[in-house]
Design a protein around this motif. Structure first.
Motif, PDB file in Angstrom:
ATOM      1  N   LEU A  68       0.818  -1.211   0.000  1.00 29.52           N
ATOM      2  CA  LEU A  68       0.000   0.000   0.000  1.00 29.52           C
ATOM      3  C   LEU A  68       0.857   1.268   0.000  1.00 29.52           C
ATOM      4  N   LEU A  69       2.084   1.139   0.449  1.00 31.04           N
ATOM      5  CA  LEU A  69       2.986   2.295   0.522  1.00 31.04           C
ATOM      6  C   LEU A  69       3.742   2.534  -0.785  1.00 31.04           C
ATOM      7  N   GLU A  70       3.828   1.505  -1.610  1.00 32.41           N
ATOM      8  CA  GLU A  70       4.591   1.604  -2.859  1.00 32.41           C
ATOM      9  C   GLU A  70       4.098   2.751  -3.728  1.00 32.41           C
ATOM     10  N   GLY A  71       5.015   3.609  -4.116  1.00 32.78           N
ATOM     11  CA  GLY A  71       4.714   4.692  -5.046  1.00 32.78           C
ATOM     12  C   GLY A  71       3.967   5.870  -4.453  1.00 32.78           C
ATOM     13  N   LYS A  72       3.746   5.871  -3.146  1.00 31.43           N
ATOM     14  CA  LYS A  72       3.019   6.986  -2.522  1.00 31.43           C
ATOM     15  C   LYS A  72       3.999   8.030  -2.006  1.00 31.43           C
ATOM     16  N   SER A  73       3.596   9.277  -2.109  1.00 31.97           N
ATOM     17  CA  SER A  73       4.396  10.355  -1.538  1.00 31.97           C
ATOM     18  C   SER A  73       4.192  10.366  -0.030  1.00 31.97           C
ATOM     19  N   ALA A  74       4.998  11.132   0.671  1.00 35.58           N
ATOM     20  CA  ALA A  74       4.931  11.201   2.129  1.00 35.58           C
ATOM     21  C   ALA A  74       3.589  11.717   2.636  1.00 35.58           C
ATOM     22  N   THR A  75       2.890  12.501   1.806  1.00 29.18           N
ATOM     23  CA  THR A  75       1.653  13.141   2.267  1.00 29.18           C
ATOM     24  C   THR A  75       0.370  12.459   1.782  1.00 29.18           C
ATOM     25  N   GLU A  76       0.495  11.452   0.937  1.00 29.08           N
ATOM     26  CA  GLU A  76      -0.704  10.751   0.461  1.00 29.08           C
ATOM     27  C   GLU A  76      -1.227   9.810   1.538  1.00 29.08           C
ATOM     28  N   LEU A  77      -2.530   9.646   1.601  1.00 29.34           N
ATOM     29  CA  LEU A  77      -3.124   8.706   2.541  1.00 29.34           C
ATOM     30  C   LEU A  77      -2.844   7.274   2.094  1.00 29.34           C
ATOM     31  N   VAL A  78      -2.629   6.403   3.049  1.00 30.74           N
ATOM     32  CA  VAL A  78      -2.319   5.005   2.752  1.00 30.74           C
ATOM     33  C   VAL A  78      -3.573   4.246   2.341  1.00 30.74           C
ATOM     34  N   PHE A  79      -4.663   4.452   3.073  1.00 24.22           N
ATOM     35  CA  PHE A  79      -5.877   3.682   2.829  1.00 24.22           C
ATOM     36  C   PHE A  79      -6.819   4.466   1.922  1.00 24.22           C
ATOM     37  N   VAL A  80      -6.754   4.124   0.638  1.00 23.64           N
ATOM     38  CA  VAL A  80      -7.507   4.834  -0.398  1.00 23.64           C
ATOM     39  C   VAL A  80      -8.134   3.800  -1.329  1.00 23.64           C
ATOM     40  N   TYR A  81      -9.441   3.974  -1.607  1.00 23.56           N
ATOM     41  CA  TYR A  81     -10.069   3.116  -2.606  1.00 23.56           C
ATOM     42  C   TYR A  81      -9.516   3.507  -3.961  1.00 23.56           C
ATOM     43  N   PRO A  82      -9.110   2.549  -4.779  1.00 24.76           N
ATOM     44  CA  PRO A  82      -8.574   2.892  -6.102  1.00 24.76           C
ATOM     45  C   PRO A  82      -9.641   3.525  -6.989  1.00 24.76           C
ATOM     46  N   VAL A  84     -11.871   4.136 -10.240  1.00 21.80           N
ATOM     47  CA  VAL A  84     -12.483   3.238 -11.222  1.00 21.80           C
ATOM     48  C   VAL A  84     -12.833   4.080 -12.445  1.00 21.80           C
ATOM     49  N   GLY A  85     -12.332   3.666 -13.594  1.00 21.61           N
ATOM     50  CA  GLY A  85     -12.593   4.431 -14.810  1.00 21.61           C
ATOM     51  C   GLY A  85     -11.999   5.819 -14.700  1.00 21.61           C
ATOM     52  N   ASP A  86     -12.817   6.827 -14.904  1.00 23.02           N
ATOM     53  CA  ASP A  86     -12.347   8.206 -14.810  1.00 23.02           C
ATOM     54  C   ASP A  86     -12.397   8.752 -13.378  1.00 23.02           C
ATOM     55  N   ASP A  87     -12.953   7.979 -12.479  1.00 25.59           N
ATOM     56  CA  ASP A  87     -13.051   8.440 -11.087  1.00 25.59           C
ATOM     57  C   ASP A  87     -11.682   8.373 -10.409  1.00 25.59           C
ATOM     58  N   PRO A  88     -11.322   9.417  -9.660  1.00 34.24           N
ATOM     59  CA  PRO A  88     -10.036   9.400  -8.955  1.00 34.24           C
ATOM     60  C   PRO A  88     -10.100   8.505  -7.717  1.00 34.24           C
ATOM     61  N   PRO A  89      -8.941   8.138  -7.175  1.00 33.03           N
ATOM     62  CA  PRO A  89      -8.937   7.374  -5.927  1.00 33.03           C
ATOM     63  C   PRO A  89      -9.664   8.151  -4.826  1.00 33.03           C
ATOM     64  N   THR A  90     -10.303   7.417  -3.908  1.00 32.96           N
ATOM     65  CA  THR A  90     -11.084   8.039  -2.844  1.00 32.96           C
ATOM     66  C   THR A  90     -10.528   7.639  -1.481  1.00 32.96           C
ATOM     67  N   PRO A  91     -10.088   8.612  -0.680  1.00 37.05           N
ATOM     68  CA  PRO A  91      -9.619   8.269   0.674  1.00 37.05           C
ATOM     69  C   PRO A  91     -10.752   7.673   1.502  1.00 37.05           C
ATOM     70  N   ILE A  92     -10.424   6.709   2.329  1.00 38.85           N
ATOM     71  CA  ILE A  92     -11.411   6.113   3.221  1.00 38.85           C
ATOM     72  C   ILE A  92     -11.542   7.025   4.432  1.00 38.85           C
ATOM     73  N   GLN A  93     -12.736   7.523   4.652  1.00 36.68           N
ATOM     74  CA  GLN A  93     -12.991   8.372   5.810  1.00 36.68           C
ATOM     75  C   GLN A  93     -13.519   7.515   6.954  1.00 36.68           C
ATOM     76  N   ARG A  94     -13.395   8.017   8.168  1.00 32.80           N
ATOM     77  CA  ARG A  94     -13.773   7.259   9.357  1.00 32.80           C
ATOM     78  C   ARG A  94     -15.204   6.736   9.278  1.00 32.80           C
ATOM     79  N   ALA A  95     -16.162   7.597   8.969  1.00 32.68           N
ATOM     80  CA  ALA A  95     -17.569   7.163   8.907  1.00 32.68           C
ATOM     81  C   ALA A  95     -17.786   6.165   7.780  1.00 32.68           C
ATOM     82  N   VAL A  96     -17.132   6.387   6.652  1.00 26.22           N
ATOM     83  CA  VAL A  96     -17.257   5.478   5.508  1.00 26.22           C
ATOM     84  C   VAL A  96     -16.688   4.106   5.869  1.00 26.22           C
TER      85      VAL A  96
END
Length: 167
Positions: A68-82, A84-96
């Motif tokens: 999960l850490l591969e290719g991520k910058s120091a400031t990117e969140l680790v737990f992110v839904y990839p 899909v299609g044209d949609d950007p990755p989505t960080p997982i929020q606590r409530a989600v």
């Protein structure tokens, strides 16, 4: 999506943290210079008390985190839904995070639960193994008093040991 959710739940178990501490994890918050990594969340519940929070990450959680850490910058969140299609990755929020776990449980036909009790379960497991308030507190990054009064029943482990050894 299920793979990233599973990874988050497993790391959550091993760290025993609060859900908000896990979903806010970034590579730059991790010190990976030793065999056991150190995670210091950028912000946390008790920072107003000038209390530093740290979690220690052993080999089981590290094995989950490495890809999960591969290719991520120091400031990117680790737990992110990839994305899909044209949609950007989505960080997982606590409530989600909690809602996704409940949804997966319902689809699997098991009683729904939320991630918050993982902290209690981890503290209880460590108390069972080490029979120590300080060990339970250390794993969840909280005080001995909080671990003892909120997260675990320290007497249970001691009573079992007494029964095993004397009864």
């Amino acid at each position: 999506m299920p793979a990233i959710l599973e990874a988050l739940v497993r790391v959550h178990w091993w760290l025993g943290g609060r859900p908000e501490d896990l979903v806010s994890m970034r590579p730059g918050d991790l010190d990976r210079t030793e065999d056991v990594w150190r995670y210091v969340p950028d912000t946390h519940k008790n920072e107003h008390r000038e209390q530093e929070l740290e979690y220690w990450i052993g080999p089981k959680a590290q094995a989950i985190l490495v890809p999960l850490l591969e290719g991520k910058s120091a400031t990117e969140l680790v737990f992110v839904y990839p994305g899909v299609g044209d949609d950007p990755p989505t960080p997982i929020q606590r409530a989600v995070y909690g809602n996704r776990v409940k949804d997966v449980c319902r689809r699997a036909g098991v009683k729904p639960w939320t991630p918050r009790p993982l902290r209690h379960s981890r503290a209880t497991e460590v108390m069972r193994i080490y029979e120590s308030n300080s060990a339970a507190a250390a794993v969840i990054g909280d005080s001995e008093e909080v671990a003892r009064t909120i997260y675990v029943d320290p007497q249970s482990a001691v009573r079992k040991r007494i029964a095993r050894e004397t009864g």
